[in-house]
Design a protein around this motif. Structure first.
Motif, PDB file in Angstrom:
ATOM      1  N   LYS A  14      35.481  51.422  43.662  1.00 44.43           N
ATOM      2  CA  LYS A  14      36.633  51.397  44.577  1.00 44.43           C
ATOM      3  C   LYS A  14      37.901  50.842  43.919  1.00 44.43           C
ATOM      4  CE  LYS A  14      37.180  48.232  48.085  1.00 44.43           C
ATOM      5  NZ  LYS A  14      36.636  47.378  49.132  1.00 44.43           N
ATOM      6  N   LYS A  15      39.041  51.441  44.260  1.00 43.47           N
ATOM      7  CA  LYS A  15      40.321  50.912  43.786  1.00 43.47           C
ATOM      8  C   LYS A  15      40.711  49.687  44.622  1.00 43.47           C
ATOM      9  CE  LYS A  15      43.857  53.774  42.637  1.00 43.47           C
ATOM     10  NZ  LYS A  15      45.088  54.594  42.873  1.00 43.47           N
ATOM     11  N   LEU A  16      41.031  48.590  43.954  1.00 44.23           N
ATOM     12  CA  LEU A  16      41.355  47.351  44.675  1.00 44.23           C
ATOM     13  C   LEU A  16      42.852  47.110  44.764  1.00 44.23           C
ATOM     14  CD1 LEU A  16      38.737  44.925  43.057  1.00 44.23           C
ATOM     15  CD2 LEU A  16      38.582  46.003  45.301  1.00 44.23           C
ATOM     16  N   GLY A  17      43.591  47.681  43.840  1.00 43.39           N
ATOM     17  CA  GLY A  17      45.031  47.438  43.859  1.00 43.39           C
ATOM     18  C   GLY A  17      45.720  48.298  42.830  1.00 43.39           C
ATOM     19  N   GLU A  18      46.999  48.506  43.040  1.00 40.47           N
ATOM     20  CA  GLU A  18      47.774  49.276  42.080  1.00 40.47           C
ATOM     21  C   GLU A  18      49.192  48.729  42.038  1.00 40.47           C
ATOM     22  OE1 GLU A  18      47.560  53.487  42.552  1.00 40.47           O
ATOM     23  OE2 GLU A  18      48.629  53.784  40.662  1.00 40.47           O
ATOM     24  N   GLY A  19      49.582  48.229  40.874  1.00 48.84           N
ATOM     25  CA  GLY A  19      50.939  47.729  40.714  1.00 48.84           C
ATOM     26  C   GLY A  19      51.695  48.638  39.759  1.00 48.84           C
ATOM     27  N   PHE A  72      52.343  48.008  36.798  1.00 48.75           N
ATOM     28  CA  PHE A  72      51.903  47.848  35.415  1.00 48.75           C
ATOM     29  C   PHE A  72      50.405  47.969  35.228  1.00 48.75           C
ATOM     30  CE2 PHE A  72      55.915  45.782  36.056  1.00 48.75           C
ATOM     31  CZ  PHE A  72      56.667  46.325  35.032  1.00 48.75           C
ATOM     32  N   GLY A  73      49.710  48.445  36.257  1.00 48.09           N
ATOM     33  CA  GLY A  73      48.276  48.607  36.086  1.00 48.09           C
ATOM     34  C   GLY A  73      47.557  48.948  37.378  1.00 48.09           C
ATOM     35  N   VAL A  74      46.314  49.399  37.206  1.00 48.93           N
ATOM     36  CA  VAL A  74      45.471  49.714  38.354  1.00 48.93           C
ATOM     37  C   VAL A  74      44.218  48.840  38.277  1.00 48.93           C
ATOM     38  CG1 VAL A  74      44.443  51.583  39.694  1.00 48.93           C
ATOM     39  CG2 VAL A  74      46.235  52.097  38.037  1.00 48.93           C
ATOM     40  N   VAL A  75      43.741  48.374  39.437  1.00 49.00           N
ATOM     41  CA  VAL A  75      42.586  47.479  39.478  1.00 49.00           C
ATOM     42  C   VAL A  75      41.440  48.127  40.248  1.00 49.00           C
ATOM     43  CG1 VAL A  75      41.760  45.188  40.181  1.00 49.00           C
ATOM     44  CG2 VAL A  75      44.122  45.471  39.380  1.00 49.00           C
ATOM     45  N   TYR A  76      40.233  48.104  39.661  1.00 53.10           N
ATOM     46  CA  TYR A  76      39.051  48.696  40.290  1.00 53.10           C
ATOM     47  C   TYR A  76      37.902  47.702  40.347  1.00 53.10           C
ATOM     48  CZ  TYR A  76      41.327  53.053  38.698  1.00 53.10           C
ATOM     49  OH  TYR A  76      42.211  54.061  38.433  1.00 53.10           O
ATOM     50  N   LYS A  77      37.039  47.923  41.332  1.00 55.26           N
ATOM     51  CA  LYS A  77      35.741  47.266  41.321  1.00 55.26           C
ATOM     52  C   LYS A  77      34.851  48.118  40.409  1.00 55.26           C
ATOM     53  CE  LYS A  77      32.550  45.264  44.681  1.00 55.26           C
ATOM     54  NZ  LYS A  77      32.347  45.004  46.124  1.00 55.26           N
ATOM     55  N   GLY A 122      19.239  48.632  33.495  1.00 57.54           N
ATOM     56  CA  GLY A 122      18.654  47.322  33.241  1.00 57.54           C
ATOM     57  C   GLY A 122      19.680  46.212  33.074  1.00 57.54           C
ATOM     58  N   SER A 123      20.971  46.583  33.061  1.00 62.18           N
ATOM     59  CA  SER A 123      21.988  45.526  32.958  1.00 62.18           C
ATOM     60  C   SER A 123      22.153  44.870  34.329  1.00 62.18           C
ATOM     61  CB  SER A 123      23.313  46.114  32.462  1.00 62.18           C
ATOM     62  OG  SER A 123      23.732  47.148  33.315  1.00 62.18           O
ATOM     63  N   PRO A 124      22.661  43.625  34.356  1.00 60.95           N
ATOM     64  CA  PRO A 124      22.761  42.906  35.626  1.00 60.95           C
ATOM     65  C   PRO A 124      23.565  43.683  36.674  1.00 60.95           C
ATOM     66  CG  PRO A 124      23.643  41.618  33.763  1.00 60.95           C
ATOM     67  CD  PRO A 124      23.127  42.874  33.218  1.00 60.95           C
ATOM     68  N   LYS A 125      23.131  43.586  37.907  1.00 58.03           N
ATOM     69  CA  LYS A 125      23.744  44.331  39.002  1.00 58.03           C
ATOM     70  C   LYS A 125      25.101  43.764  39.424  1.00 58.03           C
ATOM     71  CE  LYS A 125      21.356  47.868  40.564  1.00 58.03           C
ATOM     72  NZ  LYS A 125      21.169  48.222  39.118  1.00 58.03           N
ATOM     73  N   GLU A 126      25.546  42.774  38.714  1.00 55.77           N
ATOM     74  CA  GLU A 126      26.737  42.034  39.080  1.00 55.77           C
ATOM     75  C   GLU A 126      28.001  42.907  39.223  1.00 55.77           C
ATOM     76  OE1 GLU A 126      28.720  38.071  37.160  1.00 55.77           O
ATOM     77  OE2 GLU A 126      28.030  39.674  35.853  1.00 55.77           O
ATOM     78  N   ASP A 127      28.785  42.621  40.261  1.00 60.62           N
ATOM     79  CA  ASP A 127      30.061  43.315  40.435  1.00 60.62           C
ATOM     80  C   ASP A 127      31.122  42.725  39.528  1.00 60.62           C
ATOM     81  OD1 ASP A 127      29.275  45.106  42.432  1.00 60.62           O
ATOM     82  OD2 ASP A 127      29.502  43.576  43.984  1.00 60.62           O
ATOM     83  N   GLY A 155      35.129  37.979  45.171  1.00 66.61           N
ATOM     84  CA  GLY A 155      34.926  38.133  46.611  1.00 66.61           C
ATOM     85  C   GLY A 155      35.882  39.178  47.156  1.00 66.61           C
ATOM     86  N   GLU A 156      35.686  39.536  48.436  1.00 70.39           N
ATOM     87  CA  GLU A 156      36.469  40.617  49.040  1.00 70.39           C
ATOM     88  C   GLU A 156      37.876  40.176  49.430  1.00 70.39           C
ATOM     89  OE1 GLU A 156      35.669  43.760  49.490  1.00 70.39           O
ATOM     90  OE2 GLU A 156      33.554  43.646  48.887  1.00 70.39           O
ATOM     91  N   ASP A 157      38.049  38.881  49.738  1.00 72.11           N
ATOM     92  CA  ASP A 157      39.270  38.481  50.441  1.00 72.11           C
ATOM     93  C   ASP A 157      40.244  37.656  49.621  1.00 72.11           C
ATOM     94  OD1 ASP A 157      38.401  39.577  53.017  1.00 72.11           O
ATOM     95  OD2 ASP A 157      36.890  37.990  52.914  1.00 72.11           O
ATOM     96  N   THR A 158      41.501  38.069  49.686  1.00 79.80           N
ATOM     97  CA  THR A 158      42.569  37.238  49.141  1.00 79.80           C
ATOM     98  C   THR A 158      43.088  36.360  50.279  1.00 79.80           C
ATOM     99  OG1 THR A 158      44.353  38.757  49.686  1.00 79.80           O
ATOM    100  CG2 THR A 158      43.268  39.078  47.546  1.00 79.80           C
ATOM    101  N   LEU A 159      43.862  35.365  49.914  1.00 77.14           N
ATOM    102  CA  LEU A 159      44.473  34.513  50.935  1.00 77.14           C
ATOM    103  C   LEU A 159      45.326  35.356  51.879  1.00 77.14           C
ATOM    104  CD1 LEU A 159      45.024  31.723  52.117  1.00 77.14           C
ATOM    105  CD2 LEU A 159      46.756  31.376  50.340  1.00 77.14           C
ATOM    106  N   SER A 160      45.934  36.400  51.341  1.00 79.90           N
ATOM    107  CA  SER A 160      46.746  37.296  52.167  1.00 79.90           C
ATOM    108  C   SER A 160      45.899  37.949  53.262  1.00 79.90           C
ATOM    109  CB  SER A 160      47.392  38.359  51.283  1.00 79.90           C
ATOM    110  OG  SER A 160      47.980  39.353  52.073  1.00 79.90           O
TER     111      SER A 160
END
Ligand code: ADP
Ligand code: MG
Length: 352
Positions: free
Chosen positions: A26-31, A33-38, A45-50, A105-110
């Motif tokens: 999922k795309k988390l943000g786009e400014g 100067f860049g795009v942010v994804y999960k 076999g690699s860790p399931k970590e997000d 985590g999912e939530d920013t202070l905003s």
């Protein structure tokens, strides 16, 4: 030089990654100067970590530098940085910088602040449920106090390291579900003054809603710093002369105001407030005296909250939001402010 040797050794033993190691989600943000994804790791076999990936343009190099510095010097202030690298490509000239963090985590202070439940939607995460208090000013004050304290704590870490963030705003404060604290993210506009990295401010990167009136963190009279890391000995002096950290403190003051006054939480509300404050020559007491006489219940409630305990909240907020950087409190001094050991009115009302 220790820092560079350390960085080199760290780099040599660190797990390294490349483009194909990641599955983009999922795309988390786009400014600008860049795009942010999960993302997650592709290998079986690699860790399931997000994880979080930012694909950044030319400023990615600076952001990698800042994140590596933070990881070594004040790891708990910011989101956990995993790795950064340059991904060369034939399509984009010079390639793209890829930056990887743990997904905090999912939530920013905003996100929390835009909910009608604020500040109660944060309470269970940082203080535990209700604590026997009824909903009302004192309880809200305790929650807000805790958030601001965590924010100042994180900032104090950055500032003590020599980094000014310059883009402190609720969207750049993430709640870490693992550590159960608020952490700072997005060092894309940050400046490392001890080594002169990104010393020349990129004003155009800054968010006008949260910037202090001086806008430029260093006075325009200071000679332009060398871009190579040779200014180490010189910079502490510049730091003290210009107090660039106070730029971030102003932004924290604005966030504090937004938490206390719901009307300032929307873009328009904040823009309107900024206009009013400018008309008052950035003097919060003047602003208060112009709006309080005709204040509605929401605004009145905010002043009441800041007036608890003899007005120490108001005292702290006015020491952050000031025109002159020199007159603003530092993160460290703010943390020692009596506002943070007032325990709401709990103790007092119990004794009465
Ligand atoms: P931008 O330059 O787009 O503002 P940010 O670094 O602020 O980039 O990230 C954009 C958004 O992605 C943030 O507002 C936040 O919602 C999310 N995000 C960034 N880093 C993390 C992280 N470590 N964990 C969880 N979410 C994150
Ligand atoms: Mg951001």
């Amino acid at each position: 030089w220790d820092m560079f040797v350390l960085a080199f050794i760290e780099r040599a033993f660190q797990q390294s990654y490349r483009k194909d190691d990641f599955v983009i989600g999922k795309k988390l943000g786009e400014g600008a100067f860049g795009v942010v994804y999960k993302v997650s790791l592709a290998k079986k076999g690699s860790p399931k970590e997000d994880l979080v990936l930012k694909k950044a343009t030319e400023y990615g190099a600076v952001e990698i530098w800042m994140n590596e510095r933070v990881r070594r010097a004040c790891a708990n202030s910011c989101a956990d940085f995993v790795y950064g690298f340059l991904e060369r490509s034939s399509k984009t000239k010079g390639g793209e910088y890829w930056l990887i963090w743990r997904f905090e985590g999912e939530d920013t202070l905003s996100d929390f602040m835009l909910s009608k439940e604020f500040p109660y939607n944060v309470e269970a995460k940082i203080l535990g449920e209700g604590q026997g208090l009824e909903k009302g000013l004192e309880r809200e004050n305790r929650i807000i106090q805790t958030i601001i304290r965590q924010l100042l704590f994180a900032l104090d870490g950055l500032h003590s390291t020599g980094i000014v963030h310059r883009d402190i705003k609720p969207q750049n404060v993430i709640f870490s579900e693992g550590s159960r604290i608020f952490k700072i993210i997005d060092l894309g506009a940050a400046a490392d003054l001890r080594v002169g990295i990104n010393y020349i401010p990129k004003e155009f990167l800054l968010d006008p809603r949260y910037t202090a009136p001086e806008q430029y963190i260093m006075s325009t009279q200071t000679p332009s710093a060398p871009s190579a890391p040779v200014a180490t000995a010189l910079s502490p002096v510049l730091w003290q002369m210009n107090l660039p950290d106070r730029f971030d403190i102003y932004s924290v003051g604005l966030i504090f105001l937004q938490m206390v006054f719901p009307a300032l939480r929307t873009d328009n509300g904040l823009i309107q407030f900024n206009r009013q404050l400018k008309r008052c020559n950035y003097d919060l007491d003047t602003w208060r005296s112009t709006v309080e006489p005709r204040a509605g219940p929401d605004l009145r409630k905010g002043f009441e909250l800041l007036d608890l305990d003899g007005g120490i909240g108001w005292e702290l907020i006015t020491s952050m939001v000031r025109f002159k950087a020199r007159q603003r409190t530092s993160a460290k001094a703010a943390l020692a402010h009596p506002y943070f050991n007032s325990e709401g009115m709990l103790g007092l009302s119990f004794m009465q």
